[in-house]
Design a protein around this motif. Structure first.
Motif, short mmCIF file in Angstrom:
data_model
loop_
_atom_site.label_atom_id
_atom_site.label_comp_id
_atom_site.label_asym_id
_atom_site.label_seq_id
_atom_site.Cartn_x
_atom_site.Cartn_y
_atom_site.Cartn_z
N ASN A 45 38.92 7.01 23.12
CA ASN A 45 39.73 6.17 24.00
C ASN A 45 39.41 6.36 25.48
O ASN A 45 40.06 5.73 26.32
N LEU A 46 38.45 7.20 25.80
CA LEU A 46 38.07 7.42 27.19
C LEU A 46 36.92 6.51 27.60
O LEU A 46 36.15 6.04 26.75
N ASP A 47 36.83 6.29 28.89
CA ASP A 47 35.66 5.59 29.42
C ASP A 47 34.41 6.45 29.19
O ASP A 47 34.48 7.68 29.14
N GLU A 48 33.27 5.77 29.04
CA GLU A 48 32.04 6.50 28.70
C GLU A 48 31.69 7.54 29.76
O GLU A 48 31.28 8.66 29.42
N THR A 49 31.86 7.20 31.02
CA THR A 49 31.53 8.15 32.08
C THR A 49 32.46 9.35 32.06
O THR A 49 32.03 10.51 32.21
N ILE A 50 33.76 9.11 31.87
CA ILE A 50 34.73 10.21 31.83
C ILE A 50 34.53 11.05 30.57
O ILE A 50 34.66 12.28 30.60
N ALA A 51 34.18 10.40 29.46
CA ALA A 51 33.99 11.13 28.21
C ALA A 51 32.83 12.11 28.32
O ALA A 51 32.87 13.21 27.75
N ARG A 52 31.79 11.74 29.06
CA ARG A 52 30.66 12.66 29.23
C ARG A 52 31.05 13.91 29.99
O ARG A 52 30.49 14.99 29.76
#
Length: 276
Positions: A45-52
């Motif tokens: 459920n996180l944005d791809e940039t934040i998930a990284r």
């Protein structure tokens, strides 16, 4: 996200209620499996940039705390943006239901960022009723905001609500205005149906009548004149309407029982000249 974790009975993995068991025990294997499951839900459920940026954290508690430290605070810029949207919001062409949904969404967002203060009485029974008074003041303010942003066609019901004592809460005001909207739509529909029914009713005579405020209804006398049959015929020889060239007496002769004032000799001369 909190609702999803609570529904799955996994909220304790992010709020720190469940303690990590010792490595190698049976409890650790069960905890690790549930911990990985919660981490996968959050990352999905996180944005791809934040998930990284949180991909290598090993526990759901650490991941959640990191996100809370970065994004779990309210800035004055967020409050300013919401308050600006609220001040510029008007009903416009929206229905009452659509408008109320939009303004309530902004109210809920403001409450989430800037919640109301609560009573801090140390006694078991609160005597100051501070929370209730603040909540009532907020409800009154939002009733005024909702009424101010309605269209002018609700001015009558707006005046009636403002004269109520005590003033109802926001939900009750919305129900009153929504009922007024339904009543206006029903009345307008009934008027339109009556006009359409009146327009479909045709009188026994054709044509249009005139009406004036001084003389009243004035029927057109031409509407009552009985039209002669065969009025579509036109004779190019006589230059007259009422008969055709094939039925012209001046060309083909008058019938024996003709009682008109026409001279039959004229018809005979016409026939003789045509035969020669």
């Amino acid at each position: 996200m909190m609702l999803t974790l609570s529904a799955k009975n996994k909220l304790m993995f992010v709020n720190g209620t469940v303690v990590r068991p010792a490595t190698g025990t049976t409890e650790y294997k069960a905890w690790e499996r549930c911990n990985d499951l919660v981490i996968s839900w959050i990352l999905f459920n996180l944005d791809e940039t934040i998930a990284r940026s949180v991909l290598f954290l090993k526990s759901a508690r650490e991941l959640w705390k990191d996100l809370e430290d970065r994004f779990g605070f309210a800035s004055i810029t967020q409050i300013y943006s919401l308050e600006q949207k609220l001040s510029e919001l008007t009903q416009g062409q929206q229905s009452v239901s659509e408008f109320y949904t939009r303004i309530k969404t902004l109210w809920d967002s403001i409450d989430d960022i800037q919640p109301l203060p609560t009573c801090v009485c140390t006694t078991s029974n609160c005597t100051c009723a501070l929370t209730e008074r603040i909540h009532n003041a907020q409800q009154t303010q939002r009733v005024l905001q909702f009424l101010m942003k309605l269209n002018d066609r609700f001015s009558a019901v707006r005046a009636n609500i403002l004269m109520m004592t005590p003033i109802p809460n926001v939900t009750q005001v919305y129900r009153i205005v929504a009922q007024e909207e339904d009543h206006k739509e029903f009345s307008q529909s009934a008027i339109t149906d009556n006009l359409a029914f009146t327009a479909d009713r045709k009188p026994y005579y054709q044509g249009q009548n005139s009406y004036s405020q001084t003389q009243g209804f004035r029927p057109n006398i031409n509407n009552f004149v009985k039209k002669k049959p065969h009025n579509n015929y036109y004779c190019t020889h006589c230059k007259m309407a009422g008969h055709s060239l094939e039925r012209c007496f001046k060309i083909h002769g008058f019938p024996p029982n003709f009682k008109g004032n026409k001279d039959r000799k004229v018809a005979a001369m016409v026939l003789n000249s045509s035969d020669s």
